[in-house]
Every structure is written in C-alpha cells, then in structure tokens.
Write a protein that holds these residues in place. Structure first.
Motif, PDB file in Angstrom:
ATOM      1  N   LEU A 240     -39.387 -22.743  64.726  1.00 25.83           N
ATOM      2  CA  LEU A 240     -38.307 -22.431  63.781  1.00 25.83           C
ATOM      3  C   LEU A 240     -37.242 -21.567  64.432  1.00 25.83           C
ATOM      4  CD1 LEU A 240     -40.188 -21.785  60.420  1.00 25.83           C
ATOM      5  CD2 LEU A 240     -38.903 -23.803  61.118  1.00 25.83           C
ATOM      6  N   TYR A 241     -37.674 -20.588  65.200  1.00 27.18           N
ATOM      7  CA  TYR A 241     -36.721 -19.721  65.884  1.00 27.18           C
ATOM      8  C   TYR A 241     -35.870 -20.536  66.870  1.00 27.18           C
ATOM      9  CZ  TYR A 241     -34.828 -15.380  67.691  1.00 27.18           C
ATOM     10  OH  TYR A 241     -33.977 -14.361  68.046  1.00 27.18           O
ATOM     11  N   GLY A 242     -36.515 -21.464  67.564  1.00 24.02           N
ATOM     12  CA  GLY A 242     -35.791 -22.333  68.489  1.00 24.02           C
ATOM     13  C   GLY A 242     -34.799 -23.231  67.772  1.00 24.02           C
ATOM     14  N   MET A 243     -35.195 -23.771  66.625  1.00 20.51           N
ATOM     15  CA  MET A 243     -34.280 -24.599  65.838  1.00 20.51           C
ATOM     16  C   MET A 243     -33.085 -23.775  65.373  1.00 20.51           C
ATOM     17  SD  MET A 243     -37.105 -26.817  63.696  1.00 20.51           S
ATOM     18  CE  MET A 243     -35.959 -27.296  62.446  1.00 20.51           C
ATOM     19  N   GLY A 244     -33.349 -22.541  64.945  1.00 22.89           N
ATOM     20  CA  GLY A 244     -32.263 -21.646  64.553  1.00 22.89           C
ATOM     21  C   GLY A 244     -31.323 -21.369  65.707  1.00 22.89           C
TER      22      GLY A 244
ATOM     23  N   ALA B 163     -29.539 -18.514  60.541  1.00 27.20           N
ATOM     24  CA  ALA B 163     -30.110 -17.208  60.199  1.00 27.20           C
ATOM     25  C   ALA B 163     -31.425 -17.375  59.432  1.00 27.20           C
ATOM     26  CB  ALA B 163     -29.113 -16.394  59.380  1.00 27.20           C
ATOM     27  N   GLY B 164     -31.459 -18.333  58.517  1.00 32.55           N
ATOM     28  CA  GLY B 164     -32.680 -18.579  57.742  1.00 32.55           C
ATOM     29  C   GLY B 164     -33.839 -19.049  58.614  1.00 32.55           C
ATOM     30  N   LEU B 165     -33.546 -19.954  59.531  1.00 31.71           N
ATOM     31  CA  LEU B 165     -34.592 -20.437  60.441  1.00 31.71           C
ATOM     32  C   LEU B 165     -35.078 -19.326  61.369  1.00 31.71           C
ATOM     33  CD1 LEU B 165     -33.188 -23.958  61.327  1.00 31.71           C
ATOM     34  CD2 LEU B 165     -35.332 -23.470  60.130  1.00 31.71           C
TER      35      LEU B 165
END
Length: 105
Positions: A42-46, A8-10
């Motif tokens: 970052l969205y992809g990592m999340g 959620a944070g990423l």
C-alpha cells in the motif's frame, strides 16, 4: 487533488499495517509477515500515485499533502489502534489541517 488524497490515504493505510505487522515482534524474521507485506504494498502504491501527482502539480503544493498523511495516520492510531489522543495533540492536528487547507486552497 484526488490523486494526492488517494496517495496520502494509501500511505497512511500502509503505515498502520506496518505498525500492526511490527507490533510485539523482536527477531528480524518476525518482520516477514502478511501485514508488513501488505503495508509495504500500500505504501508503494501511494508512492506511485505521489510521483504521478509530482508530474502534474508544483512540488510546493504536492509536498503539503504529507501533512494529510500525518493527520490520517494520527486518526487511525486513535480510532483503529486505540492509542491515546492528548487534547493538545488534537489542537495540533487541527492546526495542520488548517495549514493544509490554506496551502491547497
């Protein structure tokens, strides 16, 4: 739970960077910039962490954490982007957090 919070944070950080990278841009090529790239990363990592959580937890529990992303983006919008927080919206965010607590607890 830690995996979901990190996801959620990423995702929230990615959304903020996407907003910063898109703000004021008009032509399609303007959207090719470092902030957009970092936001997508970052969205992809999340998303990858999200998928890992799906492998371990029931969907009904994992999906509730989309609410945490909403709250984090909302707070970042207010504190980092200096967007206005309406009092009634603050109450809504509090209700979302209470709901998340009830589902995750």
């Amino acid at each position: 739970m830690l995996l979901l919070a990190a996801a959620a944070g990423l995702a929230a950080a990615g959304q903020v960077l996407l907003k910063l990278g898109a703000d004021g841009r008009q032509s399609l090529m303007d959207f090719v910039n470092v902030r957009i790239g970092a936001g997508l990363l970052l969205y992809g990592m999340g998303t990858l962490l999200w998928i890992a959580a799906l492998a371990r937890e029931p969907l009904v529990r994992v999906y509730a954490f989309t609410a945490l992303s909403f709250v984090l983006v909302y707070l970042a919008s207010v504190f980092l982007l200096h967007e206005r927080l309406a009092p009634v919206a603050a109450i809504g965010v509090a209700f979302v957090l209470v709901g998340l607590y009830l589902i995750a607890g």
